[in-house]
Write a protein that holds these residues in place. Structure first.
Motif, PDB file in Angstrom:
ATOM      1  N   GLY A 260       0.805  -1.216   0.000  1.00  0.00           N
ATOM      2  CA  GLY A 260       0.000   0.000   0.000  1.00  0.00           C
ATOM      3  C   GLY A 260       0.836   1.264   0.000  1.00  0.00           C
ATOM      4  O   GLY A 260       0.426   2.287  -0.567  1.00  0.00           O
ATOM      5  N   ILE A 261       2.019   1.208   0.617  1.00  0.00           N
ATOM      6  CA  ILE A 261       2.889   2.385   0.664  1.00  0.00           C
ATOM      7  C   ILE A 261       3.383   2.750  -0.729  1.00  0.00           C
ATOM      8  O   ILE A 261       3.439   3.921  -1.092  1.00  0.00           O
ATOM      9  N   THR A 262       3.741   1.751  -1.531  1.00  0.00           N
ATOM     10  CA  THR A 262       4.371   2.023  -2.826  1.00  0.00           C
ATOM     11  C   THR A 262       3.494   2.868  -3.737  1.00  0.00           C
ATOM     12  O   THR A 262       3.996   3.671  -4.526  1.00  0.00           O
ATOM     13  N   ASN A 263       2.178   2.701  -3.650  1.00  0.00           N
ATOM     14  CA  ASN A 263       1.307   3.445  -4.571  1.00  0.00           C
ATOM     15  C   ASN A 263       0.504   4.529  -3.869  1.00  0.00           C
ATOM     16  O   ASN A 263      -0.601   4.876  -4.287  1.00  0.00           O
ATOM     17  N   GLU A 264       1.046   5.081  -2.780  1.00  0.00           N
ATOM     18  CA  GLU A 264       0.339   6.149  -2.063  1.00  0.00           C
ATOM     19  C   GLU A 264       0.036   7.342  -2.968  1.00  0.00           C
ATOM     20  O   GLU A 264      -0.984   8.012  -2.820  1.00  0.00           O
ATOM     21  N   SER A 265       0.922   7.620  -3.920  1.00  0.00           N
ATOM     22  CA  SER A 265       0.697   8.785  -4.785  1.00  0.00           C
ATOM     23  C   SER A 265      -0.503   8.590  -5.706  1.00  0.00           C
ATOM     24  O   SER A 265      -1.044   9.571  -6.231  1.00  0.00           O
ATOM     25  N   ASP A 266      -0.927   7.340  -5.920  1.00  0.00           N
ATOM     26  CA  ASP A 266      -2.133   7.109  -6.716  1.00  0.00           C
ATOM     27  C   ASP A 266      -3.345   7.784  -6.094  1.00  0.00           C
ATOM     28  O   ASP A 266      -4.282   8.183  -6.800  1.00  0.00           O
ATOM     29  N   PHE A 267      -3.329   7.912  -4.764  1.00  0.00           N
ATOM     30  CA  PHE A 267      -4.468   8.510  -4.069  1.00  0.00           C
ATOM     31  C   PHE A 267      -4.147   9.891  -3.503  1.00  0.00           C
ATOM     32  O   PHE A 267      -5.035  10.735  -3.393  1.00  0.00           O
ATOM     33  N   SER A 268      -2.865  10.124  -3.162  1.00  0.00           N
ATOM     34  CA  SER A 268      -2.515  11.450  -2.660  1.00  0.00           C
ATOM     35  C   SER A 268      -2.717  12.516  -3.728  1.00  0.00           C
ATOM     36  O   SER A 268      -2.941  13.680  -3.422  1.00  0.00           O
ATOM     37  N   ARG A 269      -2.645  12.142  -5.005  1.00  0.00           N
ATOM     38  CA  ARG A 269      -2.838  13.117  -6.081  1.00  0.00           C
ATOM     39  C   ARG A 269      -4.250  13.704  -6.081  1.00  0.00           C
ATOM     40  O   ARG A 269      -4.497  14.734  -6.701  1.00  0.00           O
ATOM     41  N   TYR A 270      -5.187  13.026  -5.414  1.00  0.00           N
ATOM     42  CA  TYR A 270      -6.553  13.546  -5.321  1.00  0.00           C
ATOM     43  C   TYR A 270      -6.697  14.574  -4.206  1.00  0.00           C
ATOM     44  O   TYR A 270      -7.762  15.158  -4.032  1.00  0.00           O
ATOM     45  N   GLY A 271      -5.629  14.811  -3.437  1.00  0.00           N
ATOM     46  CA  GLY A 271      -5.693  15.756  -2.319  1.00  0.00           C
ATOM     47  C   GLY A 271      -5.514  17.192  -2.772  1.00  0.00           C
ATOM     48  O   GLY A 271      -4.827  17.478  -3.747  1.00  0.00           O
ATOM     49  N   HIS A 272      -6.141  18.096  -2.035  1.00  0.00           N
ATOM     50  CA  HIS A 272      -5.985  19.521  -2.367  1.00  0.00           C
ATOM     51  C   HIS A 272      -5.084  20.242  -1.373  1.00  0.00           C
ATOM     52  O   HIS A 272      -5.129  21.456  -1.246  1.00  0.00           O
ATOM     53  N   GLY A 273      -4.242  19.475  -0.656  1.00  0.00           N
ATOM     54  CA  GLY A 273      -3.284  20.095   0.246  1.00  0.00           C
ATOM     55  C   GLY A 273      -2.429  19.054   0.939  1.00  0.00           C
ATOM     56  O   GLY A 273      -2.837  17.899   1.103  1.00  0.00           O
ATOM     57  N   TYR A 274      -1.223  19.475   1.346  1.00  0.00           N
ATOM     58  CA  TYR A 274      -0.308  18.569   2.044  1.00  0.00           C
ATOM     59  C   TYR A 274      -0.819  18.223   3.440  1.00  0.00           C
ATOM     60  O   TYR A 274      -0.768  17.082   3.876  1.00  0.00           O
ATOM     61  N   ARG A 275      -1.273  19.228   4.138  1.00  0.00           N
ATOM     62  CA  ARG A 275      -1.643  19.042   5.540  1.00  0.00           C
ATOM     63  C   ARG A 275      -2.745  18.011   5.696  1.00  0.00           C
ATOM     64  O   ARG A 275      -2.718  17.175   6.602  1.00  0.00           O
ATOM     65  N   GLY A 276      -3.722  18.045   4.792  1.00  0.00           N
ATOM     66  CA  GLY A 276      -4.833  17.107   4.892  1.00  0.00           C
ATOM     67  C   GLY A 276      -4.368  15.670   4.778  1.00  0.00           C
ATOM     68  O   GLY A 276      -4.828  14.798   5.525  1.00  0.00           O
ATOM     69  N   PHE A 277      -3.441  15.416   3.853  1.00  0.00           N
ATOM     70  CA  PHE A 277      -2.955  14.054   3.695  1.00  0.00           C
ATOM     71  C   PHE A 277      -2.190  13.600   4.927  1.00  0.00           C
ATOM     72  O   PHE A 277      -2.400  12.491   5.427  1.00  0.00           O
ATOM     73  N   VAL A 278      -1.294  14.435   5.412  1.00  0.00           N
ATOM     74  CA  VAL A 278      -0.460  14.050   6.560  1.00  0.00           C
ATOM     75  C   VAL A 278      -1.321  13.802   7.791  1.00  0.00           C
ATOM     76  O   VAL A 278      -1.172  12.778   8.475  1.00  0.00           O
ATOM     77  N   ILE A 279      -2.241  14.724   8.085  1.00  0.00           N
ATOM     78  CA  ILE A 279      -3.093  14.556   9.264  1.00  0.00           C
ATOM     79  C   ILE A 279      -3.967  13.315   9.124  1.00  0.00           C
ATOM     80  O   ILE A 279      -4.081  12.495  10.046  1.00  0.00           O
ATOM     81  N   GLY A 280      -4.606  13.168   7.960  1.00  0.00           N
ATOM     82  CA  GLY A 280      -5.492  12.030   7.760  1.00  0.00           C
ATOM     83  C   GLY A 280      -4.767  10.705   7.816  1.00  0.00           C
ATOM     84  O   GLY A 280      -5.271   9.725   8.371  1.00  0.00           O
TER      85      GLY A 280
END
Length: 586
Positions: A260-280
């Motif tokens: 799951g770690i290897t393809n994190e960018s497949d889903f992080s690209r749908y984020g509209h900010g860094y903070r939201g991804f890190v906190i979530g």
């Protein structure tokens, strides 16, 4: 015959919508382009919901059992869980950073490291894992469906087995599997941008179910059983000391999450900010994951007092609860809703984390013919080819080998991190990821010959331990197993170091460079200014584009806007101040 084949090929090809400036090529389709602002809809709670499906599940619930059965104490088991989940959270954020910045997924991200053709190597690994894990999770979900149906119609659990002896399963299990598979299918037609509500409902339901199950067990048992206080039970004659068992447990716990770690960018690209991804991500992968493991331990220990046995597997425990309730409507209702909550959590984890992820990877292998939806359907249909009932019920070492695939994936993380953060310094040329001609990422016939030996160097020292463990070869030297017990750290470190050294002596072209213009209309004006990129002429308009539009328009054809050097400098800063005047089209 040739004309028929040509018509079939044309019919199978993905259709691009010219009104949305879409295109379908050997390297590109709608689902592979850098995501525009209109499709980046995930905030911290969406990532919380998505990541919670990887924490609020049966596998996490059972994690302490893995280490307790090896002779470790409860304290040592929880120490492994705390450290391993922190490391998983850390690397999830590191790998996701490229997707958060450039809004591309794992499929495209590997092209600047491996080469446009070389990227097929990690993609095929991911496709294989997605096929297998989708099948396995469908089977696990089917067991929970079996519990649900039995809670409604108790006679279902006593149904006569009509399957031949050659099939290592029963008719009720197969019916549960089929129901779970059929229910999963419609969700593949929903785009990942719209998974927000399913994430919320399934994660909330599973969390409440786990909490209620723990409270109920404690209230009935009025305490916890001996397993909760289990101390260290490693025999003095054991081949391995406690330290090595802890290291092996740490490697195993991380290894289960590496895919799951290897393809994190497949889903992080749908984020509209860094903070939201890190906190979530951190709040779930680390904090919630720890509490789920602890909750599974507490519930199992309390039920040890109630039933006199240890039940780590929730479906088995739920059946016991129902049986001990003498089939009462109250016991059956409680079991039904608990099993339903667990089943939906597995369903959405499987749909998003395995089937959709498989669709994204297949789209990268066959961009002309496969998009996310088609790829996800292919991945789910492949479940029938994989036949999980054969794998799980017959091969005792299967899951161990599958979890040990980190032997190959940890070196992959090593070269990804070295290349993006230290060699390219987080700068890439988006346009050159989608074409072969004149691209720095074409390397040698599409392959970056530097990366392949570095990746192999990462897993070569640890593959022997995997083979020995899977084959039950106990006569292998201690060093073989010890390397295997440190496979994640060893493989990542070796591949990271060797790739960095090799590129130091044989530099890659274009390292540290980036496209000065936002040809894909990927960035908002604020993002473009932060990256030092001239925003697309339609940036403001694209940011307001209706939901679902692809939102990219490449330079070339009508509506040109000329920017001189002063204009470039004023928008992009010193990074592109020396770029000659260019024509940017709308």
């Amino acid at each position: 015959m040739a004309s028929v084949a040509r018509r079939v090929k044309e019919a199978a090809a993905l259709k691009a919508d010219p009104t949305r400036h879409e295109e379908t090529t050997t390297w590109c389709n709608r689902d592979l382009v850098p995501l525009p602002p209109s499709r980046r809809t995930w905030g911290w709670f969406n990532f919380f919901g998505a990541q919670s499906l990887g924490a609020l599940n049966i596998s996490t619930w059972q994690t302490p059992n893995t280490f307790l059965t090896q002779g470790l104490s409860v304290g040592q088991a929880m120490l492994i869980i705390v450290i391993s989940r922190f490391i998983v959270s850390l690397f999830a954020c590191i790998i996701a950073w490229c997707g958060l910045t450039w809004h591309i997924g794992f499929t495209v991200q590997n092209r600047f490291t491996w080469g446009l053709r070389g990227a097929y190597i990690p993609l095929m690994q991911r496709c294989l894992l997605n096929f297998i894990w989708t099948a396995v999770q469908c089977w696990n979900g089917g067991k929970l469906v079996n519990v649900c149906v039995t809670a409604i119609w108790p006679s279902f659990g006593k149904m006569k087995n009509t399957l031949p002896p050659s099939m290592p399963t029963t008719t009720p299990e197969m019916v549960g599997f089929i129901i779970f598979w059929v229910v999963s299918l419609p969700f593949l037609f929903v785009r990942p941008e719209r998974y927000k509500k399913p994430f919320f409902i399934s994660s909330l339901g599973c969390g409440i179910a786990m909490f209620c199950m723990m409270i109920w067990s404690l209230s009935v048992a009025k305490g916890v059983g001996p397993v909760f206080y289990k101390g260290e039970a490693v025999p003095a004659s054991s081949r391995w000391s406690v330290s090595w068992l802890i290291m092996a447990g740490l490697n195993q716990a991380i290894g289960q999450k590496v895919a799951g770690i290897t393809n994190e960018s497949d889903f992080s690209r749908y984020g509209h900010g860094y903070r939201g991804f890190v906190i979530g991500t951190v709040s779930v992968q680390w904090i919630v994951g720890i509490f789920v493991c602890l909750g599974g331990l507490v519930t199992t220990a309390a039920c040890q007092l109630i039933y006199g046995k240890i039940f780590w597997n929730p479906p088995d425990l739920l059946m016991v609860i129902m049986d001990n309730g003498d089939g009462s409507s109250g016991a059956r209702a409680g079991v039904f809703f608990l099993a339903l909550a667990f089943a939906f959590a597995i369903l959405f984890q499987n749909v998003c984390g395995n089937a959709v992820a498989g669709g994204i990877d297949l789209a990268g292998v066959f961009p002309r013919y496969i998009d996310i939806r088609r790829g996800a359907i292919i991945t789910l249909v492949a479940t029938w080819v994989i036949q999980p009932w054969q794998l799980i019920n017959r091969a005792a070492t299967f899951i161990t080998v599958l979890s040990s695939f980190s032997v190959f994936l940890a070196p992959l993380l090593g070269v990804m991190i070295a290349d993006y953060f230290f060699i390219r310094r987080q700068k890439i040329k988006l346009g050159e990821l989608y074409r072969a001609e004149g691209s720095d990422y074409w390397f040698t016939h599409g392959f970056n010959l530097r990366v392949i030996p570095c990746w192999v160097a990462g897993w070569a020292p640890t593959i022997g331990g995997l083979v020995a463990s899977a084959g039950g070869i106990t006569s292998a030297p201690d060093a073989v197993f010890q390397l295997y017990y440190t496979a994640f750290f060893t493989g990542l470190a070796i591949s990271f170091t060797t790739f960095y050294v090799v590129t130091f002596f044989f530099p890659v072209a274009g390292a540290g460079e980036f496209d000065p213009y936002d040809d894909w209309a990927t960035f908002t004006p604020a993002e473009a200014a932060r990256l030092g990129v001239v925003p697309h002429v339609d940036a403001e308009e694209v940011a307001r584009t209706g939901f679902g539009a692809s939102g990219y328009s490449k330079r070339g054809g009508g509506g040109a806007q000329v920017l001189g050097e002063k204009d470039v400098e004023s928008v992009a800063g010193d990074n592109v101040a020396q770029v000659a005047p260019q024509t940017i089209t709308g």
